[in-house]
Design a protein around this motif. Structure first.
Motif, PDB file in Angstrom:
ATOM      1  N   ASP A 112     -35.308 -22.607  23.872  1.00  0.00           N
ATOM      2  CA  ASP A 112     -36.617 -22.385  23.269  1.00  0.00           C
ATOM      3  C   ASP A 112     -36.497 -22.506  21.755  1.00  0.00           C
ATOM      4  O   ASP A 112     -35.423 -22.290  21.194  1.00  0.00           O
ATOM      5  CB  ASP A 112     -37.134 -20.991  23.636  1.00  0.00           C
ATOM      6  CG  ASP A 112     -37.540 -20.891  25.101  1.00  0.00           C
ATOM      7  OD1 ASP A 112     -37.732 -21.957  25.721  1.00  0.00           O
ATOM      8  OD2 ASP A 112     -37.650 -19.764  25.609  1.00  0.00           O
ATOM      9  N   LYS A 150     -46.455 -26.646  22.235  1.00  0.00           N
ATOM     10  CA  LYS A 150     -46.245 -25.596  23.229  1.00  0.00           C
ATOM     11  C   LYS A 150     -47.501 -25.419  24.077  1.00  0.00           C
ATOM     12  O   LYS A 150     -48.593 -25.842  23.684  1.00  0.00           O
ATOM     13  CB  LYS A 150     -45.919 -24.275  22.523  1.00  0.00           C
ATOM     14  CG  LYS A 150     -44.559 -24.261  21.826  1.00  0.00           C
ATOM     15  CD  LYS A 150     -44.321 -22.919  21.138  1.00  0.00           C
ATOM     16  CE  LYS A 150     -42.960 -22.904  20.456  1.00  0.00           C
ATOM     17  NZ  LYS A 150     -42.747 -21.735  19.597  1.00  0.00           N
ATOM     18  N   GLU A 151     -47.322 -24.759  25.208  1.00  0.00           N
ATOM     19  CA  GLU A 151     -48.463 -24.499  26.095  1.00  0.00           C
ATOM     20  C   GLU A 151     -49.246 -23.301  25.579  1.00  0.00           C
ATOM     21  O   GLU A 151     -49.289 -22.251  26.199  1.00  0.00           O
ATOM     22  CB  GLU A 151     -47.970 -24.217  27.525  1.00  0.00           C
ATOM     23  CG  GLU A 151     -47.433 -25.427  28.251  1.00  0.00           C
ATOM     24  CD  GLU A 151     -48.444 -26.561  28.360  1.00  0.00           C
ATOM     25  OE1 GLU A 151     -49.637 -26.291  28.545  1.00  0.00           O
ATOM     26  OE2 GLU A 151     -48.019 -27.726  28.232  1.00  0.00           O
ATOM     27  N   LYS A 152     -49.810 -23.432  24.426  1.00  0.00           N
ATOM     28  CA  LYS A 152     -50.550 -22.295  23.880  1.00  0.00           C
ATOM     29  C   LYS A 152     -51.832 -22.825  23.276  1.00  0.00           C
ATOM     30  O   LYS A 152     -51.823 -23.830  22.578  1.00  0.00           O
ATOM     31  CB  LYS A 152     -49.691 -21.612  22.816  1.00  0.00           C
ATOM     32  CG  LYS A 152     -50.376 -20.467  22.128  1.00  0.00           C
ATOM     33  CD  LYS A 152     -49.444 -19.284  21.933  1.00  0.00           C
ATOM     34  CE  LYS A 152     -50.242 -18.114  21.400  1.00  0.00           C
ATOM     35  NZ  LYS A 152     -49.454 -16.904  21.336  1.00  0.00           N
ATOM     36  N   GLN A 153     -52.928 -22.123  23.547  1.00  0.00           N
ATOM     37  CA  GLN A 153     -54.201 -22.594  23.011  1.00  0.00           C
ATOM     38  C   GLN A 153     -54.257 -22.328  21.510  1.00  0.00           C
ATOM     39  O   GLN A 153     -53.950 -21.220  21.070  1.00  0.00           O
ATOM     40  CB  GLN A 153     -55.344 -21.877  23.719  1.00  0.00           C
ATOM     41  CG  GLN A 153     -56.666 -22.563  23.484  1.00  0.00           C
ATOM     42  CD  GLN A 153     -57.825 -21.792  24.102  1.00  0.00           C
ATOM     43  OE1 GLN A 153     -57.649 -21.015  25.028  1.00  0.00           O
ATOM     44  NE2 GLN A 153     -59.009 -22.022  23.575  1.00  0.00           N
ATOM     45  N   HIS A 181     -55.690 -21.461  17.871  1.00  0.00           N
ATOM     46  CA  HIS A 181     -56.699 -20.475  17.469  1.00  0.00           C
ATOM     47  C   HIS A 181     -57.697 -21.042  16.467  1.00  0.00           C
ATOM     48  O   HIS A 181     -58.576 -20.337  16.005  1.00  0.00           O
ATOM     49  CB  HIS A 181     -56.009 -19.257  16.857  1.00  0.00           C
ATOM     50  CG  HIS A 181     -55.432 -19.546  15.502  1.00  0.00           C
ATOM     51  ND1 HIS A 181     -54.237 -20.208  15.336  1.00  0.00           N
ATOM     52  CD2 HIS A 181     -55.913 -19.311  14.256  1.00  0.00           C
ATOM     53  CE1 HIS A 181     -54.000 -20.343  14.026  1.00  0.00           C
ATOM     54  NE2 HIS A 181     -54.986 -19.817  13.362  1.00  0.00           N
ATOM     55  N   ASP A 227     -46.478 -21.214  16.676  1.00  0.00           N
ATOM     56  CA  ASP A 227     -46.894 -20.916  18.050  1.00  0.00           C
ATOM     57  C   ASP A 227     -47.256 -22.190  18.808  1.00  0.00           C
ATOM     58  O   ASP A 227     -47.374 -22.186  20.023  1.00  0.00           O
ATOM     59  CB  ASP A 227     -48.105 -19.984  18.052  1.00  0.00           C
ATOM     60  CG  ASP A 227     -47.697 -18.519  18.045  1.00  0.00           C
ATOM     61  OD1 ASP A 227     -46.498 -18.243  18.262  1.00  0.00           O
ATOM     62  OD2 ASP A 227     -48.574 -17.664  17.825  1.00  0.00           O
ATOM     63  N   TYR A 228     -47.503 -23.266  18.067  1.00  0.00           N
ATOM     64  CA  TYR A 228     -47.955 -24.507  18.700  1.00  0.00           C
ATOM     65  C   TYR A 228     -46.890 -25.595  18.678  1.00  0.00           C
ATOM     66  O   TYR A 228     -46.777 -26.382  19.601  1.00  0.00           O
ATOM     67  CB  TYR A 228     -49.227 -25.021  17.992  1.00  0.00           C
ATOM     68  CG  TYR A 228     -50.215 -23.918  17.736  1.00  0.00           C
ATOM     69  CD1 TYR A 228     -50.577 -23.040  18.765  1.00  0.00           C
ATOM     70  CD2 TYR A 228     -50.756 -23.704  16.476  1.00  0.00           C
ATOM     71  CE1 TYR A 228     -51.451 -21.992  18.537  1.00  0.00           C
ATOM     72  CE2 TYR A 228     -51.638 -22.656  16.243  1.00  0.00           C
ATOM     73  CZ  TYR A 228     -51.974 -21.805  17.276  1.00  0.00           C
ATOM     74  OH  TYR A 228     -52.828 -20.770  17.048  1.00  0.00           O
ATOM     75  N   ASP A 284     -43.376 -27.068  18.966  1.00  0.00           N
ATOM     76  CA  ASP A 284     -42.188 -26.649  19.715  1.00  0.00           C
ATOM     77  C   ASP A 284     -40.910 -27.130  19.025  1.00  0.00           C
ATOM     78  O   ASP A 284     -40.147 -27.926  19.566  1.00  0.00           O
ATOM     79  CB  ASP A 284     -42.282 -27.181  21.153  1.00  0.00           C
ATOM     80  CG  ASP A 284     -41.347 -26.422  22.090  1.00  0.00           C
ATOM     81  OD1 ASP A 284     -40.800 -25.383  21.660  1.00  0.00           O
ATOM     82  OD2 ASP A 284     -41.175 -26.872  23.234  1.00  0.00           O
TER      83      ASP A 284
END
Ligand SMILES: Cc1ncc(C[n+]2csc(CCOP(=O)(O)OP(=O)(O)O)c2C)c(N)n1
Ligand code: SF4
Ligand SMILES: [Mg+2]
Lengths: 349, 258
Positions: free
Chosen positions: A204, B23-26, B28, B69-70, B72
């Motif tokens: 990760d 990443k698998e994150k919506q 904001h 957060d987005y 990767d």
């Protein structure tokens, strides 16, 4: 035996840091620490070690953040006003748990103050200084030899606990010349799997951050930090004792003032007064247990500091009212005379 | 031939795919905000060039603070304004890695002006993405150094008075003066054509860093529907009518063409 040199404290610290495996240094000129920056500017490029004279201490500490986040051995050094500028960055570093070694060669304040030695930054060093609940491990050398020994000790502690370590020196230690022996220093052997080094496909992404916007998460981050600080408080302590065994009056002193304290202890012993010295070589965590141990035999404690009295608060907290205590010191770059310290010792009897 | 996929018996031609590096994150970001387009484009380029393992990004304090957060990839979050200093620290210990920052106008052109100018002046081998939306988006739409003359914000309620607050600062022109910069360009993402040009600029900037040419600064003239107190559509109209004339698009400096 290692090599023996005659050197200024600032230069000894710089040379020893290189021998301790320094990977990068970022700094900004300020008296009385500029010799550290100058030494590195001369030596690091030759060795292919990163060196930047930054545009400010704000920039230096943030360069430290970036390089320490890559898992490297990184250092910056400054003196009091510059350390004030670094406080925001130190708070970020503490929260992001980045190992690094910082050096404050203290001068007299507040404000622009004086370039003469002082110990007025104790609160800033051990109580926080930046925002939020955090600590640094604070090392306090009192000789050119210890200026050389402490970078390696600092890196080892910083990496073990993932915490910024501050070497709290002063202008006298930085400027004076003494004999110094460079030793073999241990090399880094802790795996830093948290560092940003470029993300391989199978792991990760690593993120260095101090932002945890949800209160529940931020509280957990704080709890984790506090647990770490508790663990360090249990495990880390280093004091030099001088004539402590039978002493009835104790001086507690660190850094350059501990050398004056020693002289005052000798003077009082000549007069038959049983004085002793407790010298914390590590100021945070504070050696509370050591103070408490000797409190049972003591008539009084004097916190000797070149400040208006800052460490005295930790001495008093440790004593918890069991024995009387007071502060003695000079300010603004003035150095207490052993004869005056002797008078203070006698006043405690 | 473009790619075709089938869903429930219907065939679709693929014209855009979510880049693998996200990443698998919506996200904001507010609807219509330029920030999200930029981050997708950056990850597209990193993915296409196979740079994931070789890249370290720095996010600022501002709306793009959560870029990590987005995206990767390994990333660091910098204190407000200090991203260029943090990137300097990274790049100096990893001279062969691709290091970039994403920064807003408050972050880069107000509190972090010194770090920005000096990183550019040293010619740090980094890429700076500068999202200029003429406002402090994250803190609720206060005046930024890049806010236009007369522009109403929550801290210039009568419009920016240049006598009191100075004129909008043009950072790209400023840093283009410095020998340390190799590539300074202004792009936007308000039209498909401009999105394409932005992607090309990202590629060019990354190539410069890989070739160790010095600092590249890509200014994205952006929008902030929320801070500007506009619908996304109206923000696009204002963007084109007011922002782009003030901050004209195009290459300001490119050492390859000098
Ligand atoms: C030292 C410090 N001062 C102020 C702030 C508050 N703050 C957070 S974001 C921001 C401005 C962000 O504006 P900009 O850089 O333009 O980014 P945008 O959100 O518009 O993309 C400010 C002032 C902070 N986090 N830290
Ligand atoms: S506040 Fe503005 S800059 Fe921030 S996400 Fe919303 S539209 Fe974008
Ligand atoms: Mg903005």
């Amino acid at each position: 035996m290692g090599e023996i040199h005659l050197m200024k404290g600032n230069e000894a610290l710089a040379e020893a840091s290189i021998r301790a495996g320094l990977d990068a240094y970022f700094g900004y000129p300020i008296t009385p620490q500029s010799e550290i920056l100058e030494y590195f500017s001369r030596e690091l490029p030759k060795k292919g070690i990163a060196f930047v004279q930054a545009e400010s201490e704000v920039a230096s500490i943030n360069m430290v953040y970036g390089a320490a986040g890559c898992g490297k051995r990184v250092m910056t050094s400054t003196s009091s006003p510059g350390f004030s500028l670094m406080m925001e960055g130190v708070s970020y570093i503490a929260c992001a748990e980045l190992p690094c070694v910082l050096v404050n060669v203290q001068r007299g304040g507040p404000g622009l103050g004086t370039i003469q030695p002082s110990q007025g930054d104790y609160f800033q060093a051990v109580k926080g200084g930046g925002h939020g609940d955090y600590h640094m491990i604070v090392l306090a050398p009192n000789s050119v030899q210890e200026m050389a020994d402490m970078p390696s000790i600092g890196f080892e502690l910083a990496e073990k606990y993932r915490i910024p370590v501050l070497i709290l020196a002063d202008g006298a230690l930085g400027q004076m010349m003494e004999k110094v022996e460079f030793k073999e220093y241990p090399k880094k052997n802790i795996e830093q799997n948290w560092a940003t080094v470029g993300k391989p496909e199978k792991r990760d992404a690593n993120v260095i951050t101090s932002l945890f916007i949800e209160s529940e998460v931020m509280e957990q981050v704080n709890i984790k930090l506090q647990k770490k600080y508790e663990q360090i408080t249990e495990e880390v302590e280093d004091c030099e004792l001088y004539h402590a065994d039978d002493a009835e009056v104790f001086i507690v002193a660190y850094g350059i003032s501990s050398r004056l304290a020693k002289k005052a202890v000798d003077l009082s012993r000549e007069k038959g007064v049983r004085a002793g010295l407790i010298r914390p070589k590590i100021l945070w965590p504070f050696p509370t247990k050591v103070i408490q141990k000797y409190a049972t035999q003591a008539k009084g404690f004097i916190s000797l500091e070149m400040s208006a009295g800052q460490m005295i608060e930790d001495v008093k907290l440790s004593l918890d009212g069991s024995v009387k205590s007071k502060h003695y010191g000079r300010m603004g770059g003035m150095i207490p005379a052993p004869e005056d310290i002797l008078k203070e010792i006698e006043s405690m009897l | 031939m473009s790619k075709v996929i089938e869903r429930d018996g219907v065939q679709y031609e693929v014209i855009w795919e979510k880049p693998k590096g996200l990443k698998e994150k919506q996200m904001h970001y507010c609807p219509g905000c330029a920030h999200s387009t930029l981050e997708k484009l950056i990850m597209e380029v990193i993915g296409e060039k196979g740079l994931t393992e070789n890249t370290i990004g720095v996010s600022p304090v501002g709306c793009s603070v959560f870029a990590y957060d987005y995206m990767d990839i390994d990333m660091q979050q910098a204190a407000h304004g200090r991203a260029a200093a943090v990137a300097t620290g990274i790049s100096r210990v990893f001279p062969d890695k691709l290091v970039f920052t994403i920064q807003g106008d408050g972050d880069l052109a107000a509190i972090g002006t010194a770090e920005t100018i000096h990183a550019c002046n040293r010619g740090e081998n980094i890429v700076i993405f500068f999202v200029n939306n003429a406002i402090y988006g994250m803190t609720g739409g206060q005046m930024a150094p890049t806010t236009l003359e007369g522009q109403i914000t929550s801290s210039s309620p009568h419009g920016r008075d240049v006598k009191l607050a100075g004129h909008p600062i043009k950072i790209s022109e400023l840093v283009a003066q410095l020998p340390g910069t190799c590539f300074v360009t202004r792009v936007a993402v308000n039209t498909p054509q401009n999105v394409k040009k932005t992607k090309a600029a990202i590629e060019k900037a990354f190539n410069n860093a890989l070739d160790k040419k010095g600092t590249s600064l890509v200014e994205l003239v952006g929008n902030c529907p929320s801070g500007w107190k506009m619908t996304p559509v109206n923000s696009y109209i204002w963007w084109e009518k007011n922002m782009i004339p003030m901050y004209p698009l195009g290459v300001i400096k490119d050492v390859d063409n000098n």
